[in-house]
Scaffold this active site. Structure first.
Site, PDB file in Angstrom:
ATOM      1  N   ASP A   1       0.814  -1.220   0.000  1.00  0.00           N
ATOM      2  CA  ASP A   1       0.000   0.000   0.000  1.00  0.00           C
ATOM      3  C   ASP A   1       0.846   1.269   0.000  1.00  0.00           C
ATOM      4  O   ASP A   1       0.321   2.368  -0.105  1.00  0.00           O
ATOM      5  CB  ASP A   1      -0.948   0.017   1.202  1.00  0.00           C
ATOM      6  CG  ASP A   1      -0.214   0.148   2.530  1.00  0.00           C
ATOM      7  OD1 ASP A   1       0.977  -0.218   2.592  1.00  0.00           O
ATOM      8  OD2 ASP A   1      -0.827   0.578   3.509  1.00  0.00           O
TER       9      ASP A   1
ATOM     10  N   TYR B   1      10.713   5.270   1.971  1.00  0.00           N
ATOM     11  CA  TYR B   1      11.526   4.307   2.712  1.00  0.00           C
ATOM     12  C   TYR B   1      13.003   4.400   2.349  1.00  0.00           C
ATOM     13  O   TYR B   1      13.848   3.833   3.050  1.00  0.00           O
ATOM     14  CB  TYR B   1      11.020   2.878   2.474  1.00  0.00           C
ATOM     15  CG  TYR B   1       9.834   2.519   3.324  1.00  0.00           C
ATOM     16  CD1 TYR B   1       9.983   1.790   4.507  1.00  0.00           C
ATOM     17  CD2 TYR B   1       8.553   2.900   2.959  1.00  0.00           C
ATOM     18  CE1 TYR B   1       8.895   1.453   5.291  1.00  0.00           C
ATOM     19  CE2 TYR B   1       7.453   2.575   3.735  1.00  0.00           C
ATOM     20  CZ  TYR B   1       7.630   1.854   4.898  1.00  0.00           C
ATOM     21  OH  TYR B   1       6.544   1.527   5.674  1.00  0.00           O
TER      22      TYR B   1
END
Length: 441
Positions: free
Chosen positions: A170, A264
């Site tokens: 997601d 990330y």
């Protein structure tokens, strides 16, 4: 319209109620005949299972419903398995984050040593779920969004290469939502080009359906604010750690301003910054335990005590919205365009064919068809090759029971400064994961 039978594997997850609410919100386009919850923790699942039963009786009494710890009951006669498991639960996530931090290394659930530890725990349970599915419902599709998705997807590729497993995350969905807020559109208005690995990628184009390119406009915003939008802060009740993560994207963008980065990447580009701004006594796991975990189970117990969901309803998780799109794409051959984790096979022209990459795909009844992203620059290719090799070594270490290969995986991770530190972390992780990992020799 055909009705579908679904099992949610990980029925005791804090995400399960949000997924159920999302399914109820989409019954007009994805009708449900049967809904089952499956978990190996009966006590934990029972709280959510009982509360969801009350919700369904009020909102969709026509749906057959049960929750169980029996795999045969759970997986018999189902069309879809939605899998979101967490082997070791939050107790082990906390250790995944705190053990590396003790050694001055990034402590994160999907990146670096924490992600490797979580991946080693997840493989056995994921393969077990696939085997249950294929034994009791051989035509079933698994929609897997269990973390750490990159390692799980590689394990599925190696150990169950012919299984009907769709690996999806997601994270790109959430970032696309923020991008759409920046330019005043909705995610459904946009089509993107993207290349990378899970939690490790870059957007190269963000266009509307008319072909207008918005990447420069979004890039200007991200260069100043990161991906953080006031809409998200106001409506999502976003934890401070996530606000900081989205803001940090401006520094990720500076490394290569041509492309919009996955958030990330901060764990790989700025690991020293992450460690410096981490509290080794109170990590993201603690935030979740004291936040979402407490809120979801509190709501569930209130619903059970009252015998009604009125006034105490579960909310639809923003992470859950893509799941119905994916299920509909498979069920109705809609050719939905989605970013998915798939075997490369030329999608990225100058990258290994057997790498599990994350790229836009057209999804229909036969599964995902990756869209060609062409050749990628040397900088990104080198980073991706290093990271995908880490993921391959982890899966090899699991299969072979190899201490050496897991040490190599940790040493190769961009978050770990040396082989010495990698070995020290590995020994601590082995001790913490005795109950879950295969014996390493």
């Amino acid at each position: 319209m055909r009705e579908f039978s679904i099992v949610i594997a990980g029925g005791g997850s804090t995400y399960t109620p949000g997924i159920v609410m999302m399914l109820l919100d989409n019954l007009d386009r994805f009708p449900i005949k049967t809904l089952k919850l499956y978990d190996n923790d009966a006590e934990r699942q029972a709280v959510l299972g009982e509360a969801i039963e009350i919700v369904l009786k009020e909102k969709a009494p026509q749906i057959e419903y049960l929750y169980t710890t029996d795999p045969e009951v759970a997986f018999t006669d189902v069309d879809f398995c939605f899998a979101h498991i967490r082997t070791g639960k939050f107790k082990m996530r906390e250790l995944d984050e705190k053990i590396p931090l003790k050694h001055g290394v990034v402590g994160q659930e999907t990146c670096g040593p924490g992600g490797i530890a979580y991946g080693m725990r997840s493989i056995r349970d994921m393969i077990e779920l696939i085997d249950f599915m294929e034994k009791y419902s051989p035509d079933c599709w698994m929609l897997n969004y269990s973390n750490p998705a990159a390692i799980v997807a590689e394990a599925c590729r190696v150990l169950r290469p012919n299984s009907k497993v769709l690996n999806i995350c997601d994270m790109p969905v959430g970032t696309l939502r923020r991008m759409s807020q920046i330019i005043g559109l909705t995610p459904k208005d946009l089509e993107v080009r993207y290349f990378g690995l899970n939690h490790f990628g870059w957007w190269t184009s963000v266009k509307d359906k008319a072909g207008n390119e918005y990447l420069p406009q979004i890039r200007d915003y991200v260069a100043e604010h990161g991906y953080l939008t006031q809409v998200e802060v106001d409506t999502q009740h976003m934890d401070q750690s996530w606000q900081e993560t989205h803001k940090k994207a401006k520094d990720l963008l500076a490394v290569d301003p041509r492309f919009l980065p996955n958030t990330y990447l901060k764990y790989y580009f700025y690991p020293d910054y992450v460690v410096e701004h981490s509290n080794p006594e109170y990590t993201r796991a603690n935030e979740v335990i004291n936040g979402r975990e407490k809120d979801v189970f509190s709501t569930a117990r209130t619903i059970i005590e009252k015998g009604t969901s009125k006034g105490s309803e579960f909310s639809i998780g923003s992470h859950a919205t893509f799941i119905v799109d994916l299920a509909c794409a498979i069920a109705f051959n809609t050719h939905e365009r989605m970013i998915m984790i798939v075997e490369n096979n030329g999608a990225i022209a100058n990258f290994d064919d057997d790498a599990m990459v994350e790229v836009p795909c057209i999804v229909g009844s036969d599964g995902p068809e990756p869209l060609a992203q062409g050749k990628i620059p040397e900088f990104q290719r080198a980073l991706m090759y290093q990271q995908v090799t880490v993921e391959k070594l982890v899966v090899q270490a699991y299969i072979e029971g190899s201490y050496q290969k897991l040490w190599q995986a940790l040493t190769l991770s961009k978050t770990v400064p040396s082989a010495k530190v990698a070995k020290e972390i590995l020994n601590d992780l082995i001790e913490a994961n005795k109950e879950y990992w295969p014996e390493l020799k």
